[in-house]
Design a protein around this motif. Sequence first.
Motif, PDB file in Angstrom:
ATOM      1  N   LEU A 139       0.819  -1.200   0.000  1.00 62.82           N
ATOM      2  CA  LEU A 139       0.000   0.000   0.000  1.00 62.82           C
ATOM      3  C   LEU A 139       0.861   1.260   0.000  1.00 62.82           C
ATOM      4  N   ALA A 140       1.921   1.266   0.812  1.00 63.40           N
ATOM      5  CA  ALA A 140       2.816   2.426   0.847  1.00 63.40           C
ATOM      6  C   ALA A 140       3.503   2.633  -0.503  1.00 63.40           C
ATOM      7  N   GLN A 141       3.922   1.541  -1.138  1.00 69.61           N
ATOM      8  CA  GLN A 141       4.567   1.660  -2.439  1.00 69.61           C
ATOM      9  C   GLN A 141       3.590   2.117  -3.507  1.00 69.61           C
ATOM     10  N   GLU A 142       2.376   1.585  -3.458  1.00 70.54           N
ATOM     11  CA  GLU A 142       1.374   1.964  -4.461  1.00 70.54           C
ATOM     12  C   GLU A 142       1.022   3.441  -4.339  1.00 70.54           C
ATOM     13  N   ILE A 143       0.904   3.935  -3.117  1.00 67.67           N
ATOM     14  CA  ILE A 143       0.599   5.353  -2.910  1.00 67.67           C
ATOM     15  C   ILE A 143       1.709   6.228  -3.487  1.00 67.67           C
ATOM     16  N   THR A 144       2.963   5.852  -3.226  1.00 66.05           N
ATOM     17  CA  THR A 144       4.070   6.656  -3.762  1.00 66.05           C
ATOM     18  C   THR A 144       4.133   6.554  -5.288  1.00 66.05           C
ATOM     19  N   ASP A 145       3.780   5.395  -5.845  1.00 70.30           N
ATOM     20  CA  ASP A 145       3.771   5.253  -7.307  1.00 70.30           C
ATOM     21  C   ASP A 145       2.727   6.171  -7.941  1.00 70.30           C
ATOM     22  N   VAL A 146       1.580   6.309  -7.284  1.00 64.59           N
ATOM     23  CA  VAL A 146       0.521   7.174  -7.819  1.00 64.59           C
ATOM     24  C   VAL A 146       0.850   8.646  -7.584  1.00 64.59           C
ATOM     25  N   LEU A 147       1.448   8.954  -6.436  1.00 60.85           N
ATOM     26  CA  LEU A 147       1.685  10.350  -6.057  1.00 60.85           C
ATOM     27  C   LEU A 147       2.922  10.942  -6.726  1.00 60.85           C
ATOM     28  N   ASP A 148       3.924  10.123  -6.977  1.00 60.60           N
ATOM     29  CA  ASP A 148       5.184  10.622  -7.526  1.00 60.60           C
ATOM     30  C   ASP A 148       4.994  11.368  -8.847  1.00 60.60           C
ATOM     31  N   PRO A 149       4.236  10.825  -9.829  1.00 57.75           N
ATOM     32  CA  PRO A 149       4.054  11.585 -11.079  1.00 57.75           C
ATOM     33  C   PRO A 149       3.330  12.910 -10.879  1.00 57.75           C
ATOM     34  N   GLU A 150       2.399  12.973  -9.920  1.00 58.92           N
ATOM     35  CA  GLU A 150       1.683  14.224  -9.685  1.00 58.92           C
ATOM     36  C   GLU A 150       2.620  15.294  -9.127  1.00 58.92           C
ATOM     37  N   VAL A 151       3.514  14.887  -8.221  1.00 56.30           N
ATOM     38  CA  VAL A 151       4.486  15.845  -7.680  1.00 56.30           C
ATOM     39  C   VAL A 151       5.437  16.313  -8.777  1.00 56.30           C
ATOM     40  N   ALA A 152       5.892  15.362  -9.617  1.00 59.03           N
ATOM     41  CA  ALA A 152       6.782  15.738 -10.718  1.00 59.03           C
ATOM     42  C   ALA A 152       6.082  16.674 -11.701  1.00 59.03           C
ATOM     43  N   GLU A 153       4.781  16.471 -11.912  1.00 54.04           N
ATOM     44  CA  GLU A 153       4.040  17.323 -12.830  1.00 54.04           C
ATOM     45  C   GLU A 153       3.951  18.757 -12.331  1.00 54.04           C
ATOM     46  N   LEU A 154       3.898  18.943 -11.006  1.00 51.93           N
ATOM     47  CA  LEU A 154       3.887  20.301 -10.460  1.00 51.93           C
ATOM     48  C   LEU A 154       5.157  21.045 -10.860  1.00 51.93           C
ATOM     49  N   GLY A 155       6.314  20.376 -10.699  1.00 55.80           N
ATOM     50  CA  GLY A 155       7.574  21.014 -11.079  1.00 55.80           C
ATOM     51  C   GLY A 155       7.655  21.272 -12.570  1.00 55.80           C
ATOM     52  N   ASP A 156       7.177  20.306 -13.400  1.00 58.47           N
ATOM     53  CA  ASP A 156       7.219  20.487 -14.850  1.00 58.47           C
ATOM     54  C   ASP A 156       6.323  21.647 -15.289  1.00 58.47           C
ATOM     55  N   THR A 157       5.142  21.738 -14.687  1.00 58.03           N
ATOM     56  CA  THR A 157       4.234  22.835 -15.033  1.00 58.03           C
ATOM     57  C   THR A 157       4.840  24.177 -14.651  1.00 58.03           C
ATOM     58  N   LEU A 158       5.504  24.219 -13.502  1.00 64.08           N
ATOM     59  CA  LEU A 158       6.150  25.463 -13.080  1.00 64.08           C
ATOM     60  C   LEU A 158       7.287  25.821 -14.031  1.00 64.08           C
ATOM     61  N   ASP A 159       8.029  24.825 -14.507  1.00 64.84           N
ATOM     62  CA  ASP A 159       9.070  25.083 -15.503  1.00 64.84           C
ATOM     63  C   ASP A 159       8.475  25.711 -16.761  1.00 64.84           C
ATOM     64  N   ASP A 160       7.330  25.157 -17.211  1.00 58.76           N
ATOM     65  CA  ASP A 160       6.691  25.695 -18.415  1.00 58.76           C
ATOM     66  C   ASP A 160       6.246  27.140 -18.198  1.00 58.76           C
ATOM     67  N   ILE A 161       5.702  27.425 -17.022  1.00 54.05           N
ATOM     68  CA  ILE A 161       5.237  28.790 -16.747  1.00 54.05           C
ATOM     69  C   ILE A 161       6.418  29.758 -16.739  1.00 54.05           C
ATOM     70  N   GLU A 162       7.525  29.346 -16.124  1.00 56.93           N
ATOM     71  CA  GLU A 162       8.694  30.230 -16.062  1.00 56.93           C
ATOM     72  C   GLU A 162       9.248  30.511 -17.454  1.00 56.93           C
TER      73      GLU A 162
END
Length: 319
Positions: A139-162
């Motif tokens: 369960l802990a691994q599955e949660i991190t697998d689902v959450l990790d791309p969302e966190v990475a997407e925040l940084g990528d979106t911020l890169d695009d905005i900058e």
Amino acid sequence: MSRVFVHDGQTTHEEHLDAFCASPTTPYFVWLHIDGRKEDARHIAGRLSDMPEPAISALVAQETRPRCTFMGPGALINLRGPGVEAEGDFGDALVSIRIWAQKGRVISVSYRTLAALEPIMARMMNGTIHDPGDLIACLAQEITDVLDPEVAELGDTLDDIESEISEEGPTESRRRVSAIRATAIAYRRFIAPQRQAIERLAMAEAPWLEDDDRLHLQEAADRCARMAEELEAVRERSALAHEGLTDLRAEQMNLQALIISIVALVFLPLTFITGLLGMNVDGIPYAHEPWAFWGVVGVCAALAGAITAWFIASHWLKR
């Protein structure tokens, strides 16, 4: 509805709650998941476990934060992860699941649907989960697998905005940056304590935790730590980007005010001349001459041209 998964040491099957409670045999491992929105979680948990009263109260609590607390024969673990988007729930950014784990038994309660829940149930039915340690680690691994791309997407979106600040208006960019910063703050609120809870569980001397379970839990804790650091970086970068966009918007407003001021200064003397010649009094020079109108127009054009040339020579229009 509640779901009961029973592993007899060889295979895994799902049973109805009443049938399981009436069975005289004790299975090798059982997992009971309760949907708190539809059922009385306190009553159902009490039928299957001798949990301490504080553990039962914590299991059915509405507001929770990630934690790991050992009580009597088991441990209370609260985890957070992304929810199912189709439900459209309004609340915290991450959905909570409350878990009571002891040897041979796990009871979990959720009030919103966790996105990682269905894959874990599928793995349980496939026979890859054999004990509480396997279940919590998966369960802990599955949660991190689902959450990790969302966190990475925040940084990528911020890169695009900058990189697009000069291409789109500052108002729209500020709105997107504010949304990213709010999401990062909401995620970090739960990711940081969740890392501590998983680390504490991985180091605990629980008989139902095996060495491979501890390795998986430690890996999940490390990923939570990395996500927490990335969320903190996103939060700080969002604040800096927001300040930069605010400065850019102020600069654009100052430029527009400067242009308006220049136009007003160009037309101010022209307005004075036309107002002076437009008075309804006798004695205005050349009032009855046929060339007087075009003469005034020429004088105004020449005066406007001279003022504009002075502004250009003084570099006012380049500021």
